[in-house]
Design an enzyme around this catalytic site. Structure first.
Site, PDB file in Angstrom:
ATOM      1  N   ASP A 115      36.464  36.989  56.974  1.00 29.63           N
ATOM      2  CA  ASP A 115      35.787  36.873  57.353  1.00 29.63           C
ATOM      3  C   ASP A 115      34.325  37.479  57.359  1.00 29.63           C
ATOM      4  O   ASP A 115      33.976  35.975  57.171  1.00 29.63           O
ATOM      5  CB  ASP A 115      35.973  37.758  55.381  1.00 29.63           C
ATOM      6  CG  ASP A 115      36.286  36.119  54.414  1.00 29.63           C
ATOM      7  OD1 ASP A 115      35.313  35.417  54.728  1.00 29.63           O
ATOM      8  OD2 ASP A 115      36.569  36.536  53.464  1.00 29.63           O
ATOM      9  N   GLU A 175      41.075  41.863  48.159  1.00 28.44           N
ATOM     10  CA  GLU A 175      41.328  42.012  46.944  1.00 28.44           C
ATOM     11  C   GLU A 175      42.359  42.626  46.116  1.00 28.44           C
ATOM     12  O   GLU A 175      43.029  43.138  47.531  1.00 28.44           O
ATOM     13  CB  GLU A 175      40.100  43.294  46.094  1.00 28.44           C
ATOM     14  CG  GLU A 175      38.352  42.553  46.910  1.00 28.44           C
ATOM     15  CD  GLU A 175      37.887  41.284  45.892  1.00 28.44           C
ATOM     16  OE1 GLU A 175      38.490  40.882  45.326  1.00 28.44           O
ATOM     17  OE2 GLU A 175      36.487  41.514  46.001  1.00 28.44           O
TER      18      GLU A 175
HETATM   19  C1  F6R Z   1      35.225  32.901  52.227  1.00 28.28           C
HETATM   20  C2  F6R Z   1      36.596  33.797  51.493  1.00 28.28           C
HETATM   21  C3  F6R Z   1      37.109  34.021  50.008  1.00 28.28           C
HETATM   22  C4  F6R Z   1      37.063  32.761  49.070  1.00 28.28           C
HETATM   23  C5  F6R Z   1      37.159  32.638  47.617  1.00 28.28           C
HETATM   24  C6  F6R Z   1      36.901  31.376  46.520  1.00 28.28           C
HETATM   25  O1  F6R Z   1      35.255  33.419  53.816  1.00 28.28           O
HETATM   26  O2  F6R Z   1      37.241  34.513  52.135  1.00 28.28           O
HETATM   27  O3  F6R Z   1      38.597  34.701  49.602  1.00 28.28           O
HETATM   28  O4  F6R Z   1      37.931  31.395  49.393  1.00 28.28           O
HETATM   29  O5  F6R Z   1      36.381  34.053  47.310  1.00 28.28           O
HETATM   30  O6  F6R Z   1      35.541  31.218  47.050  1.00 28.28           O
HETATM   31  P1  F6R Z   1      34.795  29.581  46.248  1.00 28.28           P
HETATM   32  O7  F6R Z   1      35.330  28.492  47.748  1.00 28.28           O
HETATM   33  O8  F6R Z   1      33.560  29.969  46.386  1.00 28.28           O
HETATM   34  O9  F6R Z   1      34.900  29.534  45.017  1.00 28.28           O
END
Ligand code: F6R
Length: 267
Positions: free
Chosen positions: A72, A148
């Protein structure tokens, strides 16, 4: 799903590096095709990226011939913004390894037609031979990529609004929540499910509920990561804290020790 429970986040990163290395070694250019990795940003994969850089510097791993596609990118940040995901990937991985910069892709967010651009991203992945290993993190609300709750489980790469919760979670990287973009272009759940293998990492107590719902709850767009239950080759790699609410923990542990007798994990 193969559920692996390790003691802590460091161990999770080491095991993840084993899976990444394995995919790169198995798909060396001399073999059938170049390795294609799907990559993620966020805090969770940072330790993994550090290990991959160490392995490269030690001459144990090369990224020559590897192609990468990130999940993303934020919409609305200037290209050189510190928190753009392109910038994140350069700082935390690409600038420190021997990958060809022209082989590192993130969704383009500058095109006036982002719908078309998203479909082109999926097409480009196909043309590269498909993703061999898709690395994933999970949001507190169960999102993968920026899919989401409510996202179609068959979605392609497309424009997607971030929830208030996700913007609040990600505000730790910005000066204030107002600076967190409201939109992103994200690989869809349908795009992610096309990867040959998915490797989802989750660590820490705060991920317990999302992890439990993803693995043991119903498949539902309410918890987008639950779509991985439909994927034939997904590994979920957890630390003790993230796994704490799983009802069938004992089974996952028994099953994993048997699996390792057949296919040891060398770390
Ligand atoms: C990042 C992504 C998100 C994260 C998720 C968890 O490229 O696509 O889905 O993997 O928000 O984020 P962290 O690792 O910061 O808890």
């Amino acid at each position: 799903m193969r559920v692996i429970i390790e003691n802590d986040a460091d161990q999770v990163a080491k095991v993840a590096a084993f899976f990444v290395g394995q995919v790169i070694h198995e798909n060396r250019p001399s073999k059938t095709k170049n390795p294609v990795l799907g990559l993620a940003t966020g805090s969770t994969p940072l330790k993994l990226y550090e290990i991959l850089i160490e392995q490269y510097k030690a001459g144990e791993l090369s990224f020559a011939g590897v192609t990468t596609f990130n999940l993303d990118e934020y919409v609305g940040l200037p290209a050189n913004h510190e928190q753009s995901y392109r910038n994140f990937m350069q700082r935390h991985l690409f600038d420190h390894i021997d990958i060809d910069p022209a082989s590192t892709f993130l969704p383009s967010v500058s095109s006036p037609d982002l719908r078309q651009e998203g479909l082109r991203y999926d097409q480009r992945i196909l043309e590269a031979g498909g993703i061999d290993l898709q690395l994933l993190g999970i949001g507190f609300d169960g999102h993968i990529g920026f899919n989401e709750p409510g996202s179609s489980l068959a979605s392609p790469t497309r424009l997607k609004a971030l929830t208030r919760q996700t913007r609040a979670d990600n505000s730790r990287f910005f000066d204030s929540i107002d600076q967190v973009p409201k939109l992103s272009v994200t690989m869809g759940i349908g795009s992610i499910l096309k990867a040959k293998q998915c490797l989802l990492l989750a660590t820490g107590t705060q991920k317990q509920d999302a992890v439990q719902a993803m693995i043991e709850g119903p498949v539902s767009s309410r918890v987008p990561a639950s779509a991985l239950q439909l994927h034939p080759n997904t590994v979920v790699l957890l630390d003790e804290a993230a796994a704490a609410k799983l009802e069938f923990q004992d089974y996952y542990r028994d099953s994993e020790s048997l699996q390792r007798e057949i296919q040891p994990i060398a770390i």
